[in-house]
Design a protein around this motif. Structure first.
Motif, mmCIF file in Angstrom:
data_model
loop_
_atom_site.group_PDB
_atom_site.id
_atom_site.type_symbol
_atom_site.label_atom_id
_atom_site.label_comp_id
_atom_site.label_asym_id
_atom_site.label_seq_id
_atom_site.Cartn_x
_atom_site.Cartn_y
_atom_site.Cartn_z
ATOM 1 N N THR A 50 -9.895 -18.139 -1.106
ATOM 2 C CA THR A 50 -9.988 -16.951 -0.244
ATOM 3 C C THR A 50 -9.123 -15.833 -0.834
ATOM 4 N N PHE A 51 -9.445 -14.615 -0.451
ATOM 5 C CA PHE A 51 -8.680 -13.444 -0.925
ATOM 6 C C PHE A 51 -7.661 -13.054 0.132
ATOM 7 N N LYS A 52 -6.399 -13.108 -0.229
ATOM 8 C CA LYS A 52 -5.321 -12.732 0.673
ATOM 9 C C LYS A 52 -4.916 -11.285 0.367
ATOM 10 N N SER A 53 -5.430 -10.376 1.157
ATOM 11 C CA SER A 53 -5.126 -8.957 0.921
ATOM 12 C C SER A 53 -3.743 -8.604 1.474
ATOM 13 N N VAL A 54 -3.130 -7.605 0.870
ATOM 14 C CA VAL A 54 -1.829 -7.103 1.320
ATOM 15 C C VAL A 54 -2.069 -5.796 2.069
ATOM 16 N N THR A 55 -1.466 -5.659 3.241
ATOM 17 C CA THR A 55 -1.626 -4.438 4.025
ATOM 18 C C THR A 55 -1.118 -3.230 3.233
ATOM 19 N N ILE A 56 -1.923 -2.195 3.193
ATOM 20 C CA ILE A 56 -1.554 -0.996 2.434
ATOM 21 C C ILE A 56 -0.570 -0.167 3.248
ATOM 22 N N ASP A 57 0.629 0.001 2.708
ATOM 23 C CA ASP A 57 1.650 0.839 3.332
ATOM 24 C C ASP A 57 1.601 2.210 2.656
ATOM 25 N N ARG A 58 1.114 3.202 3.396
ATOM 26 C CA ARG A 58 0.900 4.520 2.787
ATOM 27 C C ARG A 58 2.205 5.139 2.268
ATOM 28 N N GLU A 59 3.272 4.988 3.047
ATOM 29 C CA GLU A 59 4.554 5.556 2.616
ATOM 30 C C GLU A 59 5.042 4.882 1.334
ATOM 31 N N GLN A 60 4.906 3.554 1.281
ATOM 32 C CA GLN A 60 5.307 2.835 0.075
ATOM 33 C C GLN A 60 4.414 3.219 -1.095
ATOM 34 N N LEU A 61 3.130 3.426 -0.791
ATOM 35 C CA LEU A 61 2.182 3.840 -1.824
ATOM 36 C C LEU A 61 2.561 5.202 -2.393
ATOM 37 N N LEU A 62 2.967 6.116 -1.508
ATOM 38 C CA LEU A 62 3.404 7.443 -1.965
ATOM 39 C C LEU A 62 4.630 7.327 -2.868
ATOM 40 N N THR A 63 5.546 6.446 -2.491
ATOM 41 C CA THR A 63 6.748 6.249 -3.298
ATOM 42 C C THR A 63 6.399 5.700 -4.679
ATOM 43 N N LEU A 64 5.464 4.744 -4.708
ATOM 44 C CA LEU A 64 5.059 4.147 -5.982
ATOM 45 C C LEU A 64 4.267 5.130 -6.840
#
Length: 280
Positions: free
Chosen positions: A241-255
């Protein structure tokens, strides 16, 4: 009063439009010879007539607010007001220190001349340079922000490429697991079918023993039910099965990166207001 002149810059009398001869330094009026008498008719001491070429040469002392008929030639240091000779002798200014207006006037005139020189030679060119700088910045503003957005877009495209690489890698990995899964299922299916064939043969043998009246066959029979029962044990082969990770927009902006804030350096407002009051 506004000084009038023709296209040839010939100064003319403000009263009759003939060629100017004199100038009233108190009233700031151009005068021809015949008009001088009319101009000073309300009192000679109220006017100062000088040759036109010497206009502006007469120093105009401030009128005393307490004694209308006198001019102020001193300034009270204690009260910071202009005073005439009568004021200086009054009880109000007893024991006060006075300074001559003429000295203060000449000192401030030198300061004004120095300020004019600095404004013309230093401040004004720098102001012109600053104006040109901001005009250039304004004209380049769209291009500057287009470059900024293009850089963000390029970085986003690079992210998309990296994400596509990750996705394709996971898809390839999934395909490999799928083939392993297929092989494992086929392996168990083959085993079950082989067991089914063996069961059929065993059943035929058992039925033969059942019908037989030979005691030795029945006695020598080796029970096979336990062996075949093992084939009934459930074998589970579950897919991944595919275990997706919840997308954190703020963390995404930082990255992803960040935009540095706009830097603004301005003079203090009190200083700016002082200059505005000075020129109005």
């Amino acid at each position: 009063m506004e000084q009038r002149s023709t296209a040839q810059d010939v100064h003319r009398c403000d009263l009759c439009e003939t060629i100017v001869h004199s100038y009233c330094d108190f009233c700031h009026v151009n005068l021809c010879k015949p008009c001088i008498g009319e101009h000073i008719s309300d009192g000679y001491d109220k006017h100062k007539i000088v040759p036109f070429k010497d206009r502006g040469s007469t120093l105009i002392f401030p009128k005393c607010k307490e004694h209308d008929h006198k001019n102020c030639k001193f300034q009270c240091n204690d009260c910071n007001v202009f005073v005439c000779s009568s004021c200086m002798a009054s009880e109000q200014h007893r024991g006060h220190i006075f300074k001559e207006i003429l000295e203060e006037y000449e000192k401030m005139k030198r300061r004004v001349e120095n300020d004019i020189r600095r404004l013309e030679e230093i401040v004004s060119p720098k102001c012109k340079e600053k104006a040109l700088y901001f005009e250039t910045q304004l004209s380049n503003l769209d291009g500057t922000y287009e470059k900024l957005t293009a850089e963000i877009t390029r970085h986003g495209e690079q992210w998309h490429r990296e994400i596509d690489i990750v996705i394709n890698k996971m898809k390839t990995e999934t395909s490999v697991i799928k083939e392993k899964h297929r092989d494992k299922l086929q392996e168990h299916l083959d085993e079950i079918k082989q067991q089914q064939d063996l069961m059929k043969k065993a059943l035929l043998a058992l039925r033969d023993i059942k019908k037989s009246n030979e005691m030795s066959k029945t006695i020598e029979y080796m029970p096979t039910i336990r062996i075949f029962s093992m084939a009934l044990y459930k074998v589970n082969v579950t897919p991944p099965t595919f275990k997706s990770v919840t997308i954190d927009r703020e963390q995404l902006l930082t990255l992803f990166g960040h935009i540095t804030p706009m830097s603004i350096m301005e003079p203090s407002l009190p200083l700016l207001f002082h200059y505005k009051e000075l020129v109005h």
